[in-house]
Scaffold this motif. Structure first.
Motif, PDB file in Angstrom:
ATOM      1  N   ASN A  55     -40.053 -13.945  16.539  1.00 17.86           N
ATOM      2  CA  ASN A  55     -40.074 -13.009  15.411  1.00 17.86           C
ATOM      3  C   ASN A  55     -38.651 -12.504  15.142  1.00 17.86           C
ATOM      4  OD1 ASN A  55     -39.540 -11.025  17.326  1.00 17.86           O
ATOM      5  ND2 ASN A  55     -41.583 -10.134  17.257  1.00 17.86           N
ATOM      6  N   SER A  56     -38.524 -11.587  14.200  1.00 18.27           N
ATOM      7  CA  SER A  56     -37.193 -11.097  13.808  1.00 18.27           C
ATOM      8  C   SER A  56     -36.484 -10.354  14.937  1.00 18.27           C
ATOM      9  CB  SER A  56     -37.320 -10.185  12.580  1.00 18.27           C
ATOM     10  OG  SER A  56     -38.175  -9.084  12.877  1.00 18.27           O
ATOM     11  N   ASP A  57     -37.241  -9.865  15.941  1.00 16.12           N
ATOM     12  CA  ASP A  57     -36.637  -9.198  17.095  1.00 16.12           C
ATOM     13  C   ASP A  57     -36.286 -10.181  18.207  1.00 16.12           C
ATOM     14  OD1 ASP A  57     -36.983  -6.761  15.825  1.00 16.12           O
ATOM     15  OD2 ASP A  57     -38.956  -6.436  16.746  1.00 16.12           O
ATOM     16  N   GLY A  58     -36.551 -11.457  17.999  1.00  8.21           N
ATOM     17  CA  GLY A  58     -36.248 -12.469  18.995  1.00  8.21           C
ATOM     18  C   GLY A  58     -37.326 -12.637  20.053  1.00  8.21           C
ATOM     19  N   GLN A  59     -38.442 -11.932  19.897  1.00  7.99           N
ATOM     20  CA  GLN A  59     -39.536 -12.054  20.855  1.00  7.99           C
ATOM     21  C   GLN A  59     -40.409 -13.249  20.491  1.00  7.99           C
ATOM     22  OE1 GLN A  59     -41.362  -8.198  20.435  1.00  7.99           O
ATOM     23  NE2 GLN A  59     -40.310  -7.412  22.257  1.00  7.99           N
ATOM     24  N   GLN A  60     -40.822 -13.969  21.536  1.00  5.84           N
ATOM     25  CA  GLN A  60     -41.671 -15.136  21.308  1.00  5.84           C
ATOM     26  C   GLN A  60     -43.086 -14.696  20.950  1.00  5.84           C
ATOM     27  OE1 GLN A  60     -40.981 -18.498  23.784  1.00  5.84           O
ATOM     28  NE2 GLN A  60     -43.139 -19.040  23.830  1.00  5.84           N
ATOM     29  N   GLN A  61     -43.615 -15.285  19.897  1.00  6.39           N
ATOM     30  CA  GLN A  61     -44.960 -15.008  19.421  1.00  6.39           C
ATOM     31  C   GLN A  61     -45.800 -16.280  19.560  1.00  6.39           C
ATOM     32  OE1 GLN A  61     -45.804 -11.796  17.960  1.00  6.39           O
ATOM     33  NE2 GLN A  61     -43.885 -11.401  19.035  1.00  6.39           N
ATOM     34  N   GLU A  62     -47.085 -16.104  19.746  1.00  5.55           N
ATOM     35  CA  GLU A  62     -47.997 -17.237  19.834  1.00  5.55           C
ATOM     36  C   GLU A  62     -49.191 -17.016  18.912  1.00  5.55           C
ATOM     37  OE1 GLU A  62     -49.202 -18.545  23.715  1.00  5.55           O
ATOM     38  OE2 GLU A  62     -47.271 -17.986  24.591  1.00  5.55           O
ATOM     39  N   ALA A  63     -49.704 -18.110  18.389  1.00  3.48           N
ATOM     40  CA  ALA A  63     -50.904 -18.056  17.560  1.00  3.48           C
ATOM     41  C   ALA A  63     -51.661 -19.366  17.737  1.00  3.48           C
ATOM     42  CB  ALA A  63     -50.556 -17.841  16.094  1.00  3.48           C
ATOM     43  N   VAL A  64     -52.940 -19.321  17.456  1.00  5.16           N
ATOM     44  CA  VAL A  64     -53.780 -20.505  17.540  1.00  5.16           C
ATOM     45  C   VAL A  64     -54.476 -20.687  16.201  1.00  5.16           C
ATOM     46  CG1 VAL A  64     -55.705 -21.620  18.732  1.00  5.16           C
ATOM     47  CG2 VAL A  64     -54.207 -20.076  19.998  1.00  5.16           C
ATOM     48  N   ASP A  65     -54.440 -21.906  15.689  1.00  4.08           N
ATOM     49  CA  ASP A  65     -55.182 -22.257  14.486  1.00  4.08           C
ATOM     50  C   ASP A  65     -56.359 -23.126  14.911  1.00  4.08           C
ATOM     51  OD1 ASP A  65     -53.435 -21.052  12.531  1.00  4.08           O
ATOM     52  OD2 ASP A  65     -52.007 -22.633  13.028  1.00  4.08           O
ATOM     53  N   TYR A  66     -57.513 -22.885  14.312  1.00  5.86           N
ATOM     54  CA  TYR A  66     -58.719 -23.647  14.611  1.00  5.86           C
ATOM     55  C   TYR A  66     -59.054 -24.500  13.399  1.00  5.86           C
ATOM     56  CZ  TYR A  66     -58.962 -20.266  18.363  1.00  5.86           C
ATOM     57  OH  TYR A  66     -58.660 -19.489  19.451  1.00  5.86           O
ATOM     58  N   ILE A  67     -59.107 -25.805  13.613  1.00  9.69           N
ATOM     59  CA  ILE A  67     -59.290 -26.742  12.513  1.00  9.69           C
ATOM     60  C   ILE A  67     -60.500 -27.623  12.783  1.00  9.69           C
ATOM     61  CG2 ILE A  67     -58.231 -28.679  11.291  1.00  9.69           C
ATOM     62  CD1 ILE A  67     -55.653 -26.785  12.631  1.00  9.69           C
ATOM     63  N   ASP A  68     -61.424 -27.675  11.820  1.00 10.11           N
ATOM     64  CA  ASP A  68     -62.611 -28.515  11.939  1.00 10.11           C
ATOM     65  C   ASP A  68     -62.268 -29.945  11.553  1.00 10.11           C
ATOM     66  OD1 ASP A  68     -64.300 -26.471  12.792  1.00 10.11           O
ATOM     67  OD2 ASP A  68     -64.765 -25.873  10.737  1.00 10.11           O
ATOM     68  N   CYS A  69     -62.788 -30.895  12.345  1.00 14.33           N
ATOM     69  CA  CYS A  69     -62.509 -32.310  12.134  1.00 14.33           C
ATOM     70  C   CYS A  69     -63.807 -33.108  12.125  1.00 14.33           C
ATOM     71  CB  CYS A  69     -61.628 -32.845  13.263  1.00 14.33           C
ATOM     72  SG  CYS A  69     -60.043 -32.022  13.459  1.00 14.33           S
ATOM     73  N   ASN A  70     -63.829 -34.186  11.344  1.00 14.81           N
ATOM     74  CA  ASN A  70     -64.946 -35.128  11.297  1.00 14.81           C
ATOM     75  C   ASN A  70     -64.387 -36.533  11.460  1.00 14.81           C
ATOM     76  OD1 ASN A  70     -67.117 -33.287  10.683  1.00 14.81           O
ATOM     77  ND2 ASN A  70     -66.183 -33.077   8.666  1.00 14.81           N
ATOM     78  N   VAL A  71     -65.087 -37.353  12.214  1.00 11.28           N
ATOM     79  CA  VAL A  71     -64.693 -38.752  12.395  1.00 11.28           C
ATOM     80  C   VAL A  71     -65.948 -39.608  12.246  1.00 11.28           C
ATOM     81  CG1 VAL A  71     -64.854 -38.557  14.919  1.00 11.28           C
ATOM     82  CG2 VAL A  71     -63.486 -40.386  13.924  1.00 11.28           C
ATOM     83  N   TRP A  72     -65.808 -40.757  11.582  1.00 10.77           N
ATOM     84  CA  TRP A  72     -66.950 -41.585  11.186  1.00 10.77           C
ATOM     85  C   TRP A  72     -66.960 -42.923  11.914  1.00 10.77           C
ATOM     86  CZ3 TRP A  72     -70.529 -39.781   7.660  1.00 10.77           C
ATOM     87  CH2 TRP A  72     -70.184 -38.590   7.007  1.00 10.77           C
ATOM     88  N   GLY A  73     -68.142 -43.520  12.032  1.00 11.54           N
ATOM     89  CA  GLY A  73     -68.304 -44.879  12.538  1.00 11.54           C
ATOM     90  C   GLY A  73     -68.106 -44.998  14.042  1.00 11.54           C
ATOM     91  N   LYS A  74     -67.565 -46.140  14.470  1.00 12.88           N
ATOM     92  CA  LYS A  74     -67.349 -46.416  15.896  1.00 12.88           C
ATOM     93  C   LYS A  74     -66.439 -45.371  16.550  1.00 12.88           C
ATOM     94  CE  LYS A  74     -67.686 -48.946  19.627  1.00 12.88           C
ATOM     95  NZ  LYS A  74     -68.908 -48.930  20.428  1.00 12.88           N
ATOM     96  N   PRO A  75     -65.354 -44.942  15.887  1.00 14.86           N
ATOM     97  CA  PRO A  75     -64.534 -43.886  16.499  1.00 14.86           C
ATOM     98  C   PRO A  75     -65.335 -42.614  16.779  1.00 14.86           C
ATOM     99  CG  PRO A  75     -63.312 -44.941  14.735  1.00 14.86           C
ATOM    100  CD  PRO A  75     -64.723 -45.472  14.664  1.00 14.86           C
ATOM    101  N   ALA A  76     -66.350 -42.319  15.964  1.00 19.77           N
ATOM    102  CA  ALA A  76     -67.197 -41.145  16.197  1.00 19.77           C
ATOM    103  C   ALA A  76     -67.922 -41.287  17.529  1.00 19.77           C
ATOM    104  CB  ALA A  76     -68.205 -40.980  15.062  1.00 19.77           C
ATOM    105  N   GLU A  77     -68.429 -42.484  17.820  1.00 19.26           N
ATOM    106  CA  GLU A  77     -69.115 -42.730  19.082  1.00 19.26           C
ATOM    107  C   GLU A  77     -68.155 -42.596  20.260  1.00 19.26           C
ATOM    108  OE1 GLU A  77     -71.373 -46.417  19.111  1.00 19.26           O
ATOM    109  OE2 GLU A  77     -71.494 -46.328  16.922  1.00 19.26           O
ATOM    110  N   ILE A  78     -66.942 -43.115  20.107  1.00 22.79           N
ATOM    111  CA  ILE A  78     -65.955 -43.091  21.187  1.00 22.79           C
ATOM    112  C   ILE A  78     -65.551 -41.658  21.522  1.00 22.79           C
ATOM    113  CG2 ILE A  78     -63.589 -43.742  21.807  1.00 22.79           C
ATOM    114  CD1 ILE A  78     -64.116 -46.313  20.061  1.00 22.79           C
TER     115      ILE A  78
END
Length: 153
Positions: free
Chosen positions: A41-64
């Motif tokens: 951040n602007s004070d030089g302190q390390q900040q952390e955040a987590v983003d949560y993202i929904d994913c879909n995969v189709w076909g054979k890769p879905a099974e794997i």
């Protein structure tokens, strides 16, 4: 002018993947990915955040992914963003998800990784053979841990 829609993410599954079959018979696996990021951040302190993202995969890769991944597993995905819209309780809702086109397992017990973009040779017949090999594919999986280096993709 033609658009460009490509996303690459690396993170950990927030829950076990969910495999389902749609009415057309095609399989799809859904999972949520936690992507951590850090910055100062602007004070030089390390900040952390987590983003949560929904994913879909189709076909054979879905099974794997459904077979080999579980909550906490690391994965690198690439694909495209897709917006989905629906109506719920009289309100219009929408959501942006990643449609996974390629993936790599990351992390694991021995640091091994597999490439989800390759073809799988699991269609070979598993007729009973007199010689048993540790590399032969079989449908009677025991409770032994899976070595990701043995996966042929």
């Amino acid at each position: 002018m033609r658009g460009f829609n490509k996303v690459v993410l690396m993170g950990n599954l927030t829950r076990d993947p969910e495999l389902r079959t749609i009415p057309s018979g095609q399989q799809v696996t859904s999972f949520s990915l936690a992507v951590n990021r850090t910055w100062k951040n602007s004070d030089g302190q390390q900040q952390e955040a987590v983003d949560y993202i929904d994913c879909n995969v189709w076909g054979k890769p879905a099974e794997i992914i459904n077979q080999y991944m579980s909550k906490g597993s690391g994965i690198l995905v690439s694909g495209r963003l897709q917006q989905r819209s629906w109506e719920q309780d009289g309100q219009k809702r929408s959501k942006i998800e990643v449609v996974v086109e390629d993936f790599n397992f990351v992390g694991g017990n021995d640091g091994g990784s597999g490439n989800g973009g390759g073809s799988s040779n699991s269609s070979s017949s598993s007729s009973s053979s007199s010689s048993s090999s540790s590399n032969s594919s079989s449908n009677d999986m025991s409770d032994e841990p899976i070595n990701l280096d043995d996966i042929p993709f």
